[in-house]
Design an enzyme around this catalytic site. Structure first.
Site, PDB file in Angstrom:
ATOM      1  NE  ARG C 246      63.303  95.811 -30.646  1.00  0.00           N
ATOM      2  CZ  ARG C 246      61.966  95.901 -30.614  1.00  0.00           C
ATOM      3  NH1 ARG C 246      61.327  96.228 -29.509  1.00  0.00           N
ATOM      4  NH2 ARG C 246      61.255  95.663 -31.690  1.00  0.00           N
ATOM      5  CG  HIS C 250      60.508  92.574 -27.082  1.00  0.00           C
ATOM      6  ND1 HIS C 250      60.978  93.412 -26.105  1.00  0.00           N
ATOM      7  CD2 HIS C 250      59.869  91.570 -26.431  1.00  0.00           C
ATOM      8  CE1 HIS C 250      60.627  92.938 -24.909  1.00  0.00           C
ATOM      9  NE2 HIS C 250      59.958  91.823 -25.088  1.00  0.00           N
ATOM     10  CE1 TYR C 259      56.843  94.575 -33.559  1.00  0.00           C
ATOM     11  CE2 TYR C 259      58.021  96.669 -33.554  1.00  0.00           C
ATOM     12  CZ  TYR C 259      57.940  95.337 -33.197  1.00  0.00           C
ATOM     13  OH  TYR C 259      58.944  94.754 -32.464  1.00  0.00           O
TER      14      TYR C 259
END
Lengths: 430, 319, 344
Positions: C246, C250, C259
């Site tokens: 990805r 998100h 993160y």
């Protein structure tokens, strides 16, 4: 080049409900030529640092907020002057086969008017931007009258309101004002003068005229000015008595008190339909025919004669009529009839037979077109064929308003009622 | 100290974790990321991965595992990331968390807090704006609380964690960024409602996100509104409510959840029961409609608004 | 680890396995991936303009979606999550229709029957069960067709997904479970969801798992075609794990800098799906540059179409939506609708 338009970009909510952001760094300067989606500025929200791409192509005209400023969502942050929407790609030229709504060839006015009503930014502009709606049938706002807090059930509050009585003025024994309290208070208010004291030394006693007695007397006085006449018929009601017995055992009539009076009430409704002149009201220059039958049921109660009304009685079937009558009678006897249940009567029924008499000439209730009395149902000698046999027999009497109907119509009506009581199966024909 | 609602919960969680080493946090993205609303920001860094756990993507397991942790003597505080995602966990909540004390005749305790951001008004996609509180309030064995402001958020999360009963802790995400003063004292207990604004004419009951809406309505209203923040939905604290109704005789309840069988229905029944003789009008309810939550472009027509509250207030004068 | 990863086209653009794609096929893959990426980047920008409330980017996952999407027969039915904009493109759905859900004008935006493509599932894993049920339906009818469910690595932890695996095996359902393992479920890395390659879990449930380089559009197409063929012919379910990354967040509400190590994204950029196919085509297709220029122009037009359509998406009428709660509208709802209409 078409006239330049000034497009304003407002700070969007970039993360589902964010309300503000800090301007971290401008990535363009006034005068820069930019394409759609070139990065304008870095902002910091409660969640993260975000790059904002330009929705517009053109030249940066004005930076409206400074680095370091914390800005609410919805605040204009930059102005860009350009040919309008749809400049695409690095060359800034519109593709030949594109026909966007906001074409640069349309000029300033159309672009601006297309934009005028539409908020540029989707969400999170804050409560001030939300359009305030209003309701059709707007309500009144007013502060209620400050009064002593009174305890009363909602129906009692309504009764007091309907009667125009201030609950706070109603005396009551307990903590809660009851219906009886309100009605008693009303009766007191209705008294014109106090009851006369007995003459000294006289042995006569007198009681004040109040409540139901007074109401009844007033009604009779009013009726005395209406020209009315009475007709009689005696009927063999054996088949009605048999029908009543049959229905009492029928599961469909479980819980309903089936009596000859009930059958008579139904017969009245059917007969009125056949002789509408007996269901008419005198209105001086016109005669008004009520749309449905409001059947008054004369009821003897501990407080006196009360005539509650079964509304739309002609639209009820036998069972429905029985339930309605039973309900009214028990309510009346318990002294809980409400004023609206006493109004709307068009024709009444009185059963004097329960007192053991054959009949009378009942007095027309005011503003009704007739009243039928039923006498006692008793075994009497009767001629069947050529023989004298014992049959169940009763006497019916109808008093009618002679202004709206004559003896002929009254006779038709009464004959119909009698015919049904003599042969209930005839009701099928009516 | 002035904090946003989200930061107030964060501070409350931090204080609770400092007070009691048995307090552990579980949830998706709560550790490394600090939570999608940053409510658990910084806690994993300070308390470690064993006390602030990023879980696999499985809500049923989040709650089910907390049951096991509770058996072991921990005080789990779990997060369901969004209201619409609670349903896989619903079985564990109503069949286990709610019942274990009862099932065990008091020997097993479930001091679990389930934190759920809820409510709409943030322009989100489906399943992110729900108000499922009634489904928990109707479940015996659960307690349900709904702070409306940062001060309550800070103190109530601590009280919820300290409670030996399971607590569904509803956080109004529309108010996450609203700031407020955190008072020094705890103020009032977890299961108490509070008069947020005094008034004489109409009692307005709200909780969570609609408290602010009702206070705004009170500012505008011609009538004098008494706004009560219910704070606790199960158990309800009705004493201040009944006192108010006995004085005003008129009530309006305001909640985002849909009308049928919402908290408003329970309040109407209880108020009618206790204040029957005082009522000038039936209890009015201003609520979301009985449809699924609509696309967010029209959510403000679905949610109770200031004008709808004012309309209901006026309606109480029409009886 | 256990399962081999299927690969046909390596990151450097070299072919490492056989294939029987034509030049037209390869160009088609390129065009579709370029356009899918453009749809994604334009929609992302629209969110930053404030025209969408949210966008879930597919950046980096183009090969997984186009490769599998192009393997589908028209009759096959797709049960997506909320990120499969590339598969929707393959099914012929106007990408503008994807925007309504993210703009908040709609909860869907198309008729599933028309494109054989269900409305996006935001509840994680729910769609896997739907695909199984659909597959069972196909079996009951004796149809030679298949269902495909798309989901991510996070979804494999969800109860619904595991139940779907159980059922698919038990009923030998004609379902392809296509897992785009993009390494993250918001911030939670793969290791928290599974200790073994996702494709290996299928064996535990009793069916075949296949691992493929999700950034290799050719290999994805090959394994998906095979799995679909097998399903249609009564061979039962397959779990395909497309290993990808990805590249974006998100969603637009997320901040991966909190993160993720930025080097990680840099490494994956070398494995970019568009880049490797471009390298192949530049080397082997003499007219590629000309073709690519046309594709870029088409992408620009598509971008404008998206911006234009987005701004013109009509707001729904709340009162009208009441019609769609039930087939027979109950009286209480009619009354509430009138209440809504009384406000303007």
């Amino acid at each position: 080049m078409a006239t330049d338009t000034l497009q304003e970009f407002r700070l969007p909510d970039v993360g589902e409900g964010l309300t503000e952001a800090e301007i971290v760094a401008w990535r363009v300067a006034v005068g820069d030529e930019i394409a759609v989606n070139d990065v304008l500025v870095d902002i910091e929200t409660a969640k993260s640092i975000v790059e904002l791409p330009s929705p517009y192509a053109g030249r940066v005209a004005e930076l409206l907020v400074a680095e370091g400023d914390t800005v609410a969502v919805g605040t204009p942050i930059v102005r860009i002057s350009g040919p309008g929407e749809s400049a695409s790609g690095p060359t800034g030229e519109v593709a030949a086969d594109e026909a966007p709504v906001d074409s640069p060839l349309d000029g300033e006015a159309s672009v601006d008017s297309a934009r005028a009503d539409r908020p540029q930014v989707l969400v999170g502009y804050g409560p001030s931007q939300r359009r305030r709606r209003s309701r059709s049938g707007r309500r009144e706002h007013h502060r209620p009258a400050r009064s002593v807090r009174v305890l009363a059930k909602p129906p009692v509050r309504k009764l007091a309101k309907d009667l125009g009585i201030d609950l706070a003025t109603v005396p009551c024994d307990g903590p809660v004002v009851t219906r009886d309290d309100v009605l008693r208070h009303r009766s007191r208010l209705m008294q014109a003068e106090p009851a006369p004291a007995s003459a000294a030394g006289s042995s006569a006693t007198s009681v004040p005229v109040t409540g139901v007695r007074r109401a009844t007397a007033e009604a009779m006085i009013a009726s005395s000015s209406i020209p009315q006449a009475t007709e009689w018929v005696t009927v063999d009601v054996t088949r009605t008595v048999e029908l009543v017995e049959r229905l009492r055992a029928d599961r469909r009539f479980e819980g309903v008190k089936v009596t000859p009076t009930l059958v008579a009430a139904r017969a009245v409704c059917l007969a009125l339909r056949r002789t509408p002149d007996l269901h008419a009201k005198w209105r001086e220059t016109t005669i008004e025919h009520p749309e449905s039958v409001g059947l008054g049921i004369a009821t003897a109660t501990p407080r006196g004669l009360v005539v509650p009304v079964v509304r739309d009685a002609d639209r009820l079937d036998l069972r429905g009529l029985g339930e309605a009558i039973a309900d009214l009678v028990s309510t009346a006897r318990a002294g809980r009839i409400q004023p609206e249940q006493l109004s709307g009567g068009t024709f009444s029924l009185t059963n004097v037979g329960v007192f053991g008499v054959d009949g009378g000439a009942p007095i027309l209730p005011p503003d009704q077109s007739g009243i039928l009395s039923l006498g006692q149902v008793a075994k009497r000698p009767w001629v069947v064929g050529d023989e004298v046999v014992a049959r169940w027999v009763t006497t019916l009497a109808v008093t009618f308003d002679h202004r709206v109907a004559d003896g002929e119509q009254a006779s038709h009506f009464l004959a119909d009622v009698a015919a049904i009581l003599e042969d209930p199966a005839l009701a099928v024909a009516f | 100290m002035e904090l946003s609602f989200a930061k107030a919960v964060n501070a409350g969680l931090r204080a609770a974790m400092e007070d009691d080493p048995k307090v552990v946090l579980l949830g998706e993205d709560i550790g490394r990321l600090g939570g999608v609303f940053r409510v658990t920001d910084g806690l994993q860094k300070d308390f470690g991965e064993q006390r602030v756990m990023d879980t696999p993507l499985a809500e049923s397991a989040i709650v089910g595992a907390s049951v096991g942790l509770a058996y072991r003597g921990f005080r789990p505080v779990v997060e369901i990331q969004f209201d619409g995602f609670v349903y896989p966990a619903y079985d564990q909540i109503v069949n286990q968390v709610a019942r274990l004390r009862f099932r065990s005749e008091g020997t097993v305790t479930m001091p679990i807090v389930v934190r759920i951001p809820y409510g709409g008004g943030i322009g989100a996609v489906e399943h992110h704006s729900e108000s499922p509180e009634a489904q928990f309030v109707m479940t015996p064995g659960l307690t349900v609380v709904a702070p409306s402001n940062p001060h309550d958020a800070f103190w109530m999360i601590r009280q919820a964690i300290a409670s030996d009963d399971p607590v569904i802790f509803l956080e109004p995400k529309q108010r996450y960024w609203d700031t407020g003063e955190i008072g020094d004292e705890a103020g009032i207990d977890l299961h108490r409602s509070r008069v947020a604004r005094e008034g004489d004419d109409v009692t307005v009951l709200a909780y969570g996100p609609t408290v602010k809406t009702c206070l705004e309505a009170a500012d505008e209203a011609e009538e004098s509104l008494e706004v009560i923040d219910l704070r606790t939905l199960s158990p309800l604290d009705l004493d201040p409510v009944l006192d108010s109704v006995r004085s005003t005789g008129r009530v309006v309840v305001v909640h985002e959840a849909s009308r049928t069988l919402g908290i408003g229905a329970e309040l109407a029944a209880r108020i009618t029961q206790e204040c029957f003789y005082s009522l000038e009008a039936p209890v009015q309810r201003v609520t979301g409609y009985d449809t699924p939550y609509p696309p967010c472009r029209v959510e403000h027509d679905h949610l109770p608004s200031v004008e709808r509250v004012l309309d209901a207030v006026a309606a109480t004068g029409e009886f | 680890m256990g399962l081999p990863i299927s690969r046909t086209l390596a990151p450097d653009g070299e072919l490492v396995s056989a294939h029987d794609f034509t030049v037209e096929d390869l160009r088609g893959f390129h065009r579709d991936m370029v356009l899918a990426r453009r749809i994604d980047t334009e929609a992302y920008a629209l969110q930053r303009h404030g025209e969408l409330g949210l966008w879930a980017p597919l950046l980096g996952q183009e090969a997984a979606q186009i490769g599998s999407g192009r393997a589908l027969d028209p009759d096959d039915f797709v049960f997506p999550s909320y990120r499969e904009h590339g598969v929707a493109w393959c099914r012929g759905i106007d990408p503008a229709k994807l925007l309504g859900l993210f703009r908040g004008t709609s909860l869907g935006g198309w008729d599933p029957a028309e494109h054989r493509y269900a409305l996006p599932a935001i509840i994680i894993g729910a769609q896997t069960l739907h695909a199984v049920g659909y597959g069972i339906g196909l079996t009951l009818e004796g149809r030679e067709s298949a269902a495909i469910a798309y989901f991510g690595d996070g979804a494999t932890s969800q109860g619904d997904t595991n139940e779907a695996f159980v059922w698919a095996a038990s009923y030998n359902a004609p379902v392809v479970f296509f897992c785009q393992n993009n390494q993250y479920a918001i911030s939670v890395p793969l290791e928290r969801q599974t200790r073994i390659p996702i494709a290996q879990r299928a064996a535990g449930f009793g069916f075949e798992g296949v691992r493929v380089d999700g950034n290799d559009v050719l290999a994805v197409h090959q394994v998906t075609s095979e799995a679909l063929r097998k399903a249609r012919e009564g061979g039962g379910p397959t779990l395909i794990e497309a290993v990808t990354y990805r590249m974006g967040a998100h969603t637009t509400s997320d901040d991966p800098t909190r993160y993720r190590d930025p080097h990680e994204a840099e490494q994956w950029a070398e494995r970019d799906p568009l880049l490797r196919l471009r390298r192949l085509l530049e080397r082997t297709d003499p007219q590629f540059e000309e073709f690519d220029a046309q594709v870029q122009a088409e992408a620009d037009r598509l971008g404008e179409h998206l911006r234009e359509s987005c701004r013109n998406l009509p707001d729904p009428d709340l009162a009208e939506l009441f019609r769609h709660v039930y087939a027979d509208v109950p009286p209480e709802l009619v009354a509430q609708r009138e209440e809504v209409r009384s406000w303007s």
